[in-house]
Motif scaffolding. Structure first.
Motif, PDB file in Angstrom:
ATOM      1  N   PHE A 117       0.828  -1.204   0.000  1.00  0.00           N
ATOM      2  CA  PHE A 117       0.000   0.000   0.000  1.00  0.00           C
ATOM      3  C   PHE A 117       0.866   1.259   0.000  1.00  0.00           C
ATOM      4  CE2 PHE A 117      -3.697  -2.370   2.242  1.00  0.00           C
ATOM      5  CZ  PHE A 117      -4.107  -2.868   1.022  1.00  0.00           C
ATOM      6  N   ASP A 118       1.912   1.257   0.841  1.00  0.00           N
ATOM      7  CA  ASP A 118       2.817   2.415   0.885  1.00  0.00           C
ATOM      8  C   ASP A 118       3.410   2.685  -0.492  1.00  0.00           C
ATOM      9  OD1 ASP A 118       2.414   2.896   3.546  1.00  0.00           O
ATOM     10  OD2 ASP A 118       4.256   1.911   4.229  1.00  0.00           O
ATOM     11  N   ALA A 119       3.873   1.631  -1.148  1.00  0.00           N
ATOM     12  CA  ALA A 119       4.518   1.795  -2.455  1.00  0.00           C
ATOM     13  C   ALA A 119       3.520   2.265  -3.512  1.00  0.00           C
ATOM     14  CB  ALA A 119       5.165   0.486  -2.892  1.00  0.00           C
ATOM     15  N   ILE A 120       2.295   1.789  -3.431  1.00  0.00           N
ATOM     16  CA  ILE A 120       1.276   2.207  -4.397  1.00  0.00           C
ATOM     17  C   ILE A 120       0.996   3.706  -4.272  1.00  0.00           C
ATOM     18  CG2 ILE A 120      -1.198   2.046  -4.917  1.00  0.00           C
ATOM     19  CD1 ILE A 120      -0.942  -0.990  -4.380  1.00  0.00           C
ATOM     20  N   TYR A 121       0.854   4.194  -3.016  1.00  0.00           N
ATOM     21  CA  TYR A 121       0.541   5.615  -2.826  1.00  0.00           C
ATOM     22  C   TYR A 121       1.759   6.521  -2.996  1.00  0.00           C
ATOM     23  CZ  TYR A 121      -4.154   4.348  -1.378  1.00  0.00           C
ATOM     24  OH  TYR A 121      -5.444   3.874  -1.363  1.00  0.00           O
ATOM     25  N   GLU A 122       2.959   5.978  -2.801  1.00  0.00           N
ATOM     26  CA  GLU A 122       4.168   6.755  -3.064  1.00  0.00           C
ATOM     27  C   GLU A 122       4.505   6.771  -4.551  1.00  0.00           C
ATOM     28  OE1 GLU A 122       6.259   8.510  -1.177  1.00  0.00           O
ATOM     29  OE2 GLU A 122       5.167   8.210   0.712  1.00  0.00           O
ATOM     30  N   GLY A 123       3.938   5.829  -5.292  1.00  0.00           N
ATOM     31  CA  GLY A 123       4.268   5.668  -6.711  1.00  0.00           C
ATOM     32  C   GLY A 123       4.169   6.914  -7.559  1.00  0.00           C
ATOM     33  N   PRO A 124       3.104   7.741  -7.416  1.00  0.00           N
ATOM     34  CA  PRO A 124       2.991   8.933  -8.266  1.00  0.00           C
ATOM     35  C   PRO A 124       4.136   9.924  -8.094  1.00  0.00           C
ATOM     36  CG  PRO A 124       0.870   8.407  -7.263  1.00  0.00           C
ATOM     37  CD  PRO A 124       1.884   7.513  -6.615  1.00  0.00           C
ATOM     38  N   MET A 125       4.864   9.844  -6.977  1.00  0.00           N
ATOM     39  CA  MET A 125       5.929  10.809  -6.719  1.00  0.00           C
ATOM     40  C   MET A 125       7.311  10.285  -7.083  1.00  0.00           C
ATOM     41  SD  MET A 125       4.552  12.483  -3.162  1.00  0.00           S
ATOM     42  CE  MET A 125       4.036  10.916  -2.451  1.00  0.00           C
ATOM     43  N   GLU A 126       7.407   9.033  -7.554  1.00  0.00           N
ATOM     44  CA  GLU A 126       8.691   8.496  -7.973  1.00  0.00           C
ATOM     45  C   GLU A 126       9.077   9.029  -9.343  1.00  0.00           C
ATOM     46  OE1 GLU A 126       9.209   4.235  -5.823  1.00  0.00           O
ATOM     47  OE2 GLU A 126       7.884   4.247  -7.553  1.00  0.00           O
ATOM     48  N   ALA A 127      10.392   9.080  -9.612  1.00  0.00           N
ATOM     49  CA  ALA A 127      10.878   9.581 -10.902  1.00  0.00           C
ATOM     50  C   ALA A 127      10.267   8.768 -12.042  1.00  0.00           C
ATOM     51  CB  ALA A 127      12.394   9.517 -10.951  1.00  0.00           C
ATOM     52  N   THR A 128      10.287   7.443 -11.914  1.00  0.00           N
ATOM     53  CA  THR A 128       9.532   6.568 -12.809  1.00  0.00           C
ATOM     54  C   THR A 128       8.386   6.007 -11.986  1.00  0.00           C
ATOM     55  OG1 THR A 128      11.528   5.951 -14.043  1.00  0.00           O
ATOM     56  CG2 THR A 128       9.594   4.527 -14.286  1.00  0.00           C
ATOM     57  N   PRO A 129       7.166   6.439 -12.256  1.00  0.00           N
ATOM     58  CA  PRO A 129       6.049   6.108 -11.359  1.00  0.00           C
ATOM     59  C   PRO A 129       5.913   4.614 -11.082  1.00  0.00           C
ATOM     60  CG  PRO A 129       5.378   7.709 -13.015  1.00  0.00           C
ATOM     61  CD  PRO A 129       6.740   7.248 -13.401  1.00  0.00           C
ATOM     62  N   TRP A 130       5.665   4.290  -9.825  1.00  0.00           N
ATOM     63  CA  TRP A 130       5.291   2.957  -9.348  1.00  0.00           C
ATOM     64  C   TRP A 130       6.360   1.885  -9.556  1.00  0.00           C
ATOM     65  CZ3 TRP A 130       1.070   5.616 -11.838  1.00  0.00           C
ATOM     66  CH2 TRP A 130       0.101   6.051 -10.924  1.00  0.00           C
ATOM     67  N   GLN A 131       7.608   2.250  -9.745  1.00  0.00           N
ATOM     68  CA  GLN A 131       8.620   1.211  -9.920  1.00  0.00           C
ATOM     69  C   GLN A 131       8.778   0.355  -8.670  1.00  0.00           C
ATOM     70  OE1 GLN A 131      10.560   0.169 -12.823  1.00  0.00           O
ATOM     71  NE2 GLN A 131       8.636   1.140 -13.391  1.00  0.00           N
ATOM     72  N   THR A 132       8.733   0.974  -7.498  1.00  0.00           N
ATOM     73  CA  THR A 132       8.842   0.207  -6.249  1.00  0.00           C
ATOM     74  C   THR A 132       7.643  -0.710  -6.083  1.00  0.00           C
ATOM     75  OG1 THR A 132      10.088   2.010  -5.209  1.00  0.00           O
ATOM     76  CG2 THR A 132       9.083   0.371  -3.742  1.00  0.00           C
ATOM     77  N   ALA A 133       6.456  -0.198  -6.321  1.00  0.00           N
ATOM     78  CA  ALA A 133       5.247  -1.004  -6.172  1.00  0.00           C
ATOM     79  C   ALA A 133       5.238  -2.171  -7.154  1.00  0.00           C
ATOM     80  CB  ALA A 133       4.008  -0.135  -6.382  1.00  0.00           C
ATOM     81  N   LEU A 189      -4.382  10.278  -8.176  1.00  0.00           N
ATOM     82  CA  LEU A 189      -3.401  11.203  -7.611  1.00  0.00           C
ATOM     83  C   LEU A 189      -2.326  11.546  -8.642  1.00  0.00           C
ATOM     84  CD1 LEU A 189      -2.860   9.720  -4.029  1.00  0.00           C
ATOM     85  CD2 LEU A 189      -3.898  11.928  -4.583  1.00  0.00           C
ATOM     86  N   HIS A 190      -1.868  10.522  -9.373  1.00  0.00           N
ATOM     87  CA  HIS A 190      -0.853  10.745 -10.397  1.00  0.00           C
ATOM     88  C   HIS A 190      -1.368  11.708 -11.468  1.00  0.00           C
ATOM     89  CE1 HIS A 190       1.329   9.775 -14.171  1.00  0.00           C
ATOM     90  NE2 HIS A 190       2.367   9.728 -13.371  1.00  0.00           N
ATOM     91  N   ALA A 191      -2.610  11.550 -11.872  1.00  0.00           N
ATOM     92  CA  ALA A 191      -3.187  12.429 -12.886  1.00  0.00           C
ATOM     93  C   ALA A 191      -3.268  13.865 -12.382  1.00  0.00           C
ATOM     94  CB  ALA A 191      -4.573  11.925 -13.290  1.00  0.00           C
ATOM     95  N   GLN A 192      -3.643  14.032 -11.105  1.00  0.00           N
ATOM     96  CA  GLN A 192      -3.739  15.381 -10.545  1.00  0.00           C
ATOM     97  C   GLN A 192      -2.358  16.017 -10.433  1.00  0.00           C
ATOM     98  OE1 GLN A 192      -5.891  15.083  -6.846  1.00  0.00           O
ATOM     99  NE2 GLN A 192      -7.713  14.248  -7.825  1.00  0.00           N
ATOM    100  N   ILE A 193      -1.369  15.250  -9.987  1.00  0.00           N
ATOM    101  CA  ILE A 193      -0.008  15.772  -9.884  1.00  0.00           C
ATOM    102  C   ILE A 193       0.521  16.142 -11.261  1.00  0.00           C
ATOM    103  CG2 ILE A 193       2.378  15.144  -9.310  1.00  0.00           C
ATOM    104  CD1 ILE A 193       1.231  13.434  -7.028  1.00  0.00           C
ATOM    105  N   ASP A 194       0.240  15.290 -12.251  1.00  0.00           N
ATOM    106  CA  ASP A 194       0.703  15.544 -13.609  1.00  0.00           C
ATOM    107  C   ASP A 194       0.069  16.820 -14.172  1.00  0.00           C
ATOM    108  OD1 ASP A 194       2.198  14.603 -15.990  1.00  0.00           O
ATOM    109  OD2 ASP A 194       0.211  14.438 -16.864  1.00  0.00           O
ATOM    110  N   THR A 195      -1.218  17.026 -13.888  1.00  0.00           N
ATOM    111  CA  THR A 195      -1.898  18.234 -14.350  1.00  0.00           C
ATOM    112  C   THR A 195      -1.291  19.477 -13.714  1.00  0.00           C
ATOM    113  OG1 THR A 195      -3.976  17.058 -14.717  1.00  0.00           O
ATOM    114  CG2 THR A 195      -4.115  19.435 -14.451  1.00  0.00           C
ATOM    115  N   LEU A 196      -1.040  19.411 -12.404  1.00  0.00           N
ATOM    116  CA  LEU A 196      -0.434  20.545 -11.703  1.00  0.00           C
ATOM    117  C   LEU A 196       0.961  20.845 -12.232  1.00  0.00           C
ATOM    118  CD1 LEU A 196      -1.538  19.792  -8.030  1.00  0.00           C
ATOM    119  CD2 LEU A 196      -2.381  21.626  -9.505  1.00  0.00           C
ATOM    120  N   GLU A 197       1.729  19.803 -12.542  1.00  0.00           N
ATOM    121  CA  GLU A 197       3.070  20.006 -13.070  1.00  0.00           C
ATOM    122  C   GLU A 197       3.013  20.630 -14.461  1.00  0.00           C
ATOM    123  OE1 GLU A 197       7.182  20.086 -13.559  1.00  0.00           O
ATOM    124  OE2 GLU A 197       5.874  20.052 -11.802  1.00  0.00           O
TER     125      GLU A 197
END
Length: 398
Positions: free
Chosen positions: A36-52, A189-197
Motif C-alpha cells: 500500500f505504501d509503495a502504491i501511494y508513493e508511486g505517483p511521486m517516484e521519478a519513474t512512477p510505481w517502480q517500487t510497487a 493522484l498521479h493524474a492530478q499531480i501531472d496536471t499541476l506540473e
C-alpha cells in the motif's frame, strides 16, 4: 483474523490468504502494508510505481507486472510501466504492433480476470498475441484488471507468470481485487499531480518568455528556487548577486532595505493589498536600475509547515533587456508581410526607423513606406503607440 477495509467498502473484507508462505499474520500485514505504501508513493517516484511494481512482482512470483496508463493506438505509442527494463524490446513490440491484436482488452470494470475467462481457452491460445508475442517470451499465465476513474482515466493492470509457474489461484485474484481500489486512487493522484506540473511548467515558461526574473524564499528567508531570467541577472553581479542562500546587494542601504522587505513578507504578517513592497537596485556599471517587487506566495489551505514551501517571491525586471519578439508571431497576429514584420520587430527592440533600415539593408524611404503600411494594418498612427501595441500583445508570449 486480520481484516482489510478497501476504499469505498462499508464492511471489512477477509484478508486474502497465502500472501506470504509461512510468515504468519504479522508478516502478512507488513508485506501488505508495504505494498500500500509503495502504491501511494508511486505517483511521486521519478519513474512512477517502480517500487510497487517490483513488490508486486515478488508477491505474485511473476515474470512481469505492467501498468498501461495510456493504451497504445495507431497515433500514439501509449505509456506503459513495466518491472523489467530488459523487456524494453518487448514493450516496444507491443506498442508498435501487438496492441492491435490483443484480445485481452475491454475487461469488465474493476474485475480481476484471466484471458481464458474473457475469450475462452481455445481462442486465447490461438490468438496472435499469445502465439507470436507471449509464448516466445515464456509467458504462459496472465491475469489482469482494467481501472476506470470518474474523470475518465483508464489504467490496465497486468500480471504474468512463466510456463514453469502455477496458474493464478483464487487467492492471487483475491489479493488483486483488494489492491484495485488503492491502485485506482493512486492513478487519480498521479493524474492530478501531472496536471499541476503541466500548469506549473506552462506558467513558468510564460514568465521566462516575458523576461521576468523570480526568486522564491522559504519562511527563514533562504532561497528555494531561481528561474533562468533571475539567474541571468544575478550572475552578472551588477548591483546584486547570490551569496550562499541569500541575495546580497552592492549598496549597503539598498541591501538593508531588501532584507527588511523580505523579512516582512516572509514573516506572514498581514499585508495591505494596496501596499506594494518594491524598490530599485543601483547597478555600478551605470546601466538602468533593476526593478524589484516582493510579494507573498499563495497561501496553502493545508496547515503544514514545510521548509521547502515558498512563502515569498521576489520579481526582478531588467529594463534594458527587451524580449526578442517572434517575427512570425508579429506577422500572423497583425497580418503583416515578412519585411513589415521584420521592421516592426526592430522597432519593438528599440531601434529607430533609420537604424532598422540599415539593419534590414533597405533605403530609409522604403522603411518609412513599410511603416505606413504597418500603421494602416495595426490601426495606430504613431511609432511609440505601435511599439506599445507590440509589447502589450500576445507576441511577448511567443
Amino acid at each position: 483474523m486480520l481484516r482489510l477495509i478497501n476504499p469505498g467498502e462499508s464492511r471489512p473484507s477477509r484478508m486474502p490468504q497465502g500472501l506470504v508462505s509461512g510468515g504468519g499474520v504479522s508478516m502478512e500485514f507488513e508485506r501488505l502494508n508495504a505494498l500500500f505504501d509503495a502504491i501511494y508513493e508511486g505517483p511521486m517516484e521519478a519513474t512512477p510505481w517502480q517500487t510497487a511494481l517490483r513488490l508486486l512482482q515478488q508477491t505474485f512470483g511473476a515474470m512481469h507486472v505492467t501498468m498501461i496508463l495510456r493504451p497504445p493506438s495507431s497515433q500514439s505509442a501509449g505509456f506503459m510501466l513495466n518491472t523489467d527494463s530488459a523487456a524494453a524490446d518487448a514493450t516496444e513490440s507491443y506498442q508498435n504492433h501487438f496492441f492491435a491484436l490483443d484480445p485481452f482488452v475491454g475487461l469488465p470494470e474493476d474485475q480481476v480476470i484471466t484471458p481464458e475467462e474473457l475469450v475462452g481457452t481455445g481462442r486465447w491460445t490461438s490468438s496472435a498475441l499469445y502465439r507470436e508475442y507471449l509464448r516466445p517470451m515464456n509467458v504462459e499465465h496472465l491475469v489482469g484488471a482494467d481501472l476506470r476513474t470518474q474523470e475518465g482515466i483508464e489504467c490496465r493492470f497486468r500480471v504474468s507468470r512463466s510456463a514453469d509457474a502455477p496458474p493464478f489461484s483464487a487467492n492471487d485474484k483475491a489479493l488483486c481485487r483488494a489492491l484495485l481500489p488503492h491502485l485506482k486512487r493512486a492513478v487519480r493522484l498521479h493524474a492530478q499531480i501531472d496536471t499541476l506540473e503541466c500548469e506549473r511548467q506552462l506558467y513558468a515558461g510564460t514568465v521566462n518568455r516575458m523576461l521576468l526574473g523570480t526568486v522564491s524564499f522559504a519562511h527563514n528567508g533562504d532561497i528555494i528556487e531561481i528561474n533562468p531570467e533571475a539567474r541571468r541577472i544575478l550572475n552578472e553581479k551588477d548591483g546584486m548577486r547570490v551569496q550562499g542562500r541569500t541575495i546580497c546587494l552592492d549598496r549597503n542601504d539598498e541591501g538593508r532595505e531588501l532584507q527588511r522587505i523580505v523579512r516582512k513578507v516572509c514573516s506572514g504578517a498581514p499585508v495591505d493589498p494596496g501596499l506594494i513592497e518594491a524598490m530599485s537596485v543601483t547597478r555600478p556599471s551605470g546601466r538602468m536600475n533593476l526593478g524589484v517587487v516582493v510579494k507573498p506566495a499563495p497561501v496553502s489551505s493545508w496547515p503544514h509547515d514545510s521548509s521547502q514551501r515558498p512563502v515569498a517571491v521576489m520579481f526582478l525586471r531588467d529594463p534594458e533587456c527587451s524580449g526578442k519578439a517572434s517575427e512570425e508571431a508579429i506577422r500572423r497576429l497583425f497580418g503583416l508581410t515578412r519585411m513589415e514584420a521584420a521592421l516592426a520587430q526592430c522597432l519593438a527592440d528599440g531601434l529607430t526607423v533609420e537604424e532598422a533600415a540599415e539593419k534590414l539593408n533597405v533605403k530609409r524611404t522604403t522603411a518609412r513606406t513599410y511603416l505606413r503600411f504597418i500603421f494602416c494594418k495595426t490601426g495606430v498612427t504613431r511609432q511609440t503607440k505601435l511599439v506599445r501595441t507590440l509589447l502589450n500583445s500576445v507576441v511577448a508570449l511567443s
